[in-house]
Design an enzyme around this catalytic site. Structure first.
Site, mmCIF file in Angstrom:
data_model
loop_
_atom_site.group_PDB
_atom_site.id
_atom_site.type_symbol
_atom_site.label_atom_id
_atom_site.label_comp_id
_atom_site.label_asym_id
_atom_site.label_seq_id
_atom_site.Cartn_x
_atom_site.Cartn_y
_atom_site.Cartn_z
ATOM 1 N N ASP A 155 38.424 47.883 39.167
ATOM 2 C CA ASP A 155 38.465 46.427 39.099
ATOM 3 C C ASP A 155 37.254 45.872 38.370
ATOM 4 O O ASP A 155 36.113 46.098 38.775
ATOM 5 C CB ASP A 155 38.509 45.909 40.550
ATOM 6 C CG ASP A 155 38.526 44.410 40.620
ATOM 7 O OD1 ASP A 155 39.232 43.785 39.819
ATOM 8 O OD2 ASP A 155 37.814 43.867 41.491
ATOM 9 N N ASP A 229 43.292 36.297 41.606
ATOM 10 C CA ASP A 229 43.650 36.793 42.933
ATOM 11 C C ASP A 229 44.730 35.922 43.577
ATOM 12 O O ASP A 229 44.648 34.693 43.559
ATOM 13 C CB ASP A 229 42.430 36.758 43.862
ATOM 14 C CG ASP A 229 41.451 37.876 43.557
ATOM 15 O OD1 ASP A 229 41.590 38.517 42.498
ATOM 16 O OD2 ASP A 229 40.546 38.107 44.371
HETATM 17 C C1 GAL Z 1 38.609 41.198 43.015
HETATM 18 C C2 GAL Z 1 40.033 41.691 42.943
HETATM 19 C C3 GAL Z 1 40.626 41.701 44.337
HETATM 20 C C4 GAL Z 1 39.772 42.567 45.241
HETATM 21 C C5 GAL Z 1 38.324 42.085 45.209
HETATM 22 C C6 GAL Z 1 37.428 42.999 46.039
HETATM 23 O O1 GAL Z 1 38.028 41.245 41.739
HETATM 24 O O2 GAL Z 1 40.778 40.845 42.095
HETATM 25 O O3 GAL Z 1 41.969 42.179 44.303
HETATM 26 O O4 GAL Z 1 39.866 43.902 44.836
HETATM 27 O O5 GAL Z 1 37.857 42.043 43.883
HETATM 28 O O6 GAL Z 1 36.109 42.562 46.064
#
Ligand code: GAL
Length: 418
Positions: A155, A229
């Site tokens: 990510d 998200d």
């Molecule tokens: C974001 C991501 C989420 C989750 C989160 C964890 O960037 O889009 O799905 O993984 O980080 O901190």
């Protein structure tokens, strides 16, 4: 089966370093031939994860019959690590949460006949400001392989230097290079691992434009996030669907557009104090994820699933659309003031049609054979009512579809017995 505590004790006693990991000739390339299905910890727990919870979720996946319905991966999102590396460069696991390390958890998940997923970030830090893989990609990939990881969510956050702003403004070539590097490291590590990516460098003026990451991302990843998200919110759910809608030509066996994890039954993950989605909206959310051949990653607490939620997440007729072997992502063919018709071509000359009512009042929706390129009579089945509606020629008009509801139909040639 031995109970969970005994199992963990046995593994800790046996040690993990001596286990043998075969190498696969072409790791990663033959994976995710249909959209991955599983559960991810983030929507319901955020960073509040630990060994007991992840193991309990594996148990619940089996006991709730989600496994039987096709859900396979237990994915541990951000929050399992500290923000340090040890002297040899390995990520230091948060031992307060995972006192026996990660391999024990992976082994437990495997012992339940499931697969294990983990989260990491290409930058210096993860989104939660914990240790990222920057500069240690091969070591991390090797550790993941050693632990028995089957799925990596990689990510994009805080790249390269730890700030979100840096991640948003990274030149796109550097972004691509970072994702390619981990692909290479996973290949070298030699274990088949589904590679799930998400980037923030495709953001233009604050809006995600995932077309910028395609088509190159599909040559290295098995799935890629298409937008921001999701939360348990009707508008945000639709936003995630919309960011995915136009990307349908890119999806297919081995690569899937990912509108984000499911919020069905996840009452905790509300957006700005607004009410979460109701059952009708959950049904719509799930149906549309299946229509766009999205990965189906449940985001609710599987230990406390109400029957009406199980009924949605385990509607096998709807799941079958998502998992159809042809791997075609459905797309929208008409949108008229919140009244939409979506079509998904399936194997064996079948077609799924979703009649989506985004309006605040009930509506009737219709479509003609001409609009979806059909000729000849078709048998039609309602996949939420589980009921044959009869044989239709030339067109179909629905009964009233409730506000924010959907009707999902399966059309088969009359001579087709499937
Ligand atoms: C974001 C991501 C989420 C989750 C989160 C964890 O960037 O889009 O799905 O993984 O980080 O901190």
């Amino acid at each position: 089966m031995t109970n969970r505590r005994d199992f963990v004790k046995q593994l800790v006693k046996a040690g993990t370093a001596t286990l043998f990991f075969p190498s696969w000739p072409d790791p990663g390339r033959h994976l995710a031939l249909t959209p991955p299905m599983g559960w991810n910890s983030y929507n319901c727990f955020g960073g509040r994860i630990n060994e007991a919870k992840i193991m309990a979720m594996a148990d619940a996946m089996v006991n709730s019959r989600m496994k039987e319905a096709g859900y396979q991966y237990i994915v541990m999102d951000d929050g399992w690590m500290t923000n340090e590396r040890d002297k040899k460069g390995h990520i230091v696991v948060n031992t307060g949460k995972f006192p026996n390390g990660i391999k024990v958890v992976a082994d437990y998940v495997h012992s339940r006949g499931l697969k294990f997923g983990i989260y990491a970030s290409p930058g210096r830090y993860t989104c939660m400001k914990l240790m990222g893989s920057l500069g240690h990609e091969q070591l991390d990939a090797d550790d993941f392989a050693k632990w028995g990881v089957d799925f990596l969510k990689y990510d994009w956050c805080r790249y390269p230097d730890g700030t979100i702003q840096g991640a948003l403004t990274t030149p796109r070539d550097s972004c691509r290079a970072a994702f390619e590097l981990m692909r290479h490291c996973l290949d070298k590590a030699g274990r088949p691992i589904v590679y799930s990516t998400g980037d923030k460098c495709s953001t233009v003026a604050g809006v995600h434009s995932q077309k910028r990451a395609l088509p190159w991302i599909k040559t290295i990843a098995n799935m890629h996030r298409t937008g921001r998200d999701i939360r348990n919110n009707w508008e945000l759910m639709l936003h995630c669907l919309d960011t995915t809608a136009d990307l349908w030509p890119y999806a297919g066996p081995g690569y899937w557009n990912d509108p984000d994890m499911l919020e069905v039954g996840n009452d905790k993950h509300r957006y700005r104090g607004q009410p979460g989605m109701d059952l009708t909206e959950y049904r719509t959310h799930f149906s549309m994820w299946c229509m766009v051949a999205a990965p189906l990653m449940a985001g609710n607490d599987l230990r406390k699933m109400k029957p009406e939620i199980s009924e949605i997440l385990m509607n096998k007729e709807i799941i079958a659309l998502d998992q159809d072997a042809l791997g075609v992502q459905g797309h929208r063919i008409t949108a008229d003031g919140g009244k939409e018709v979506w079509v998904k071509t399936l194997s064996d000359s079948r077609i799924a049609v979703a009649l989506l009512n985004k309006c605040k009042k009930p509506v009737r929706l219709k479509f003609s054979w001409e609009q979806i390129g059909l000729s000849g009579p078709r048998k039609i089945r309602d996949l939420w009512e589980h009921k044959e509606l009869g044989i239709y020629k030339g067109g179909f008009k629905s009964k009233e579809i409730p506000a924010h509801g959907v009707m999902v139909l399966l059309l088969r040639p009359v001579e087709n017995n499937i």
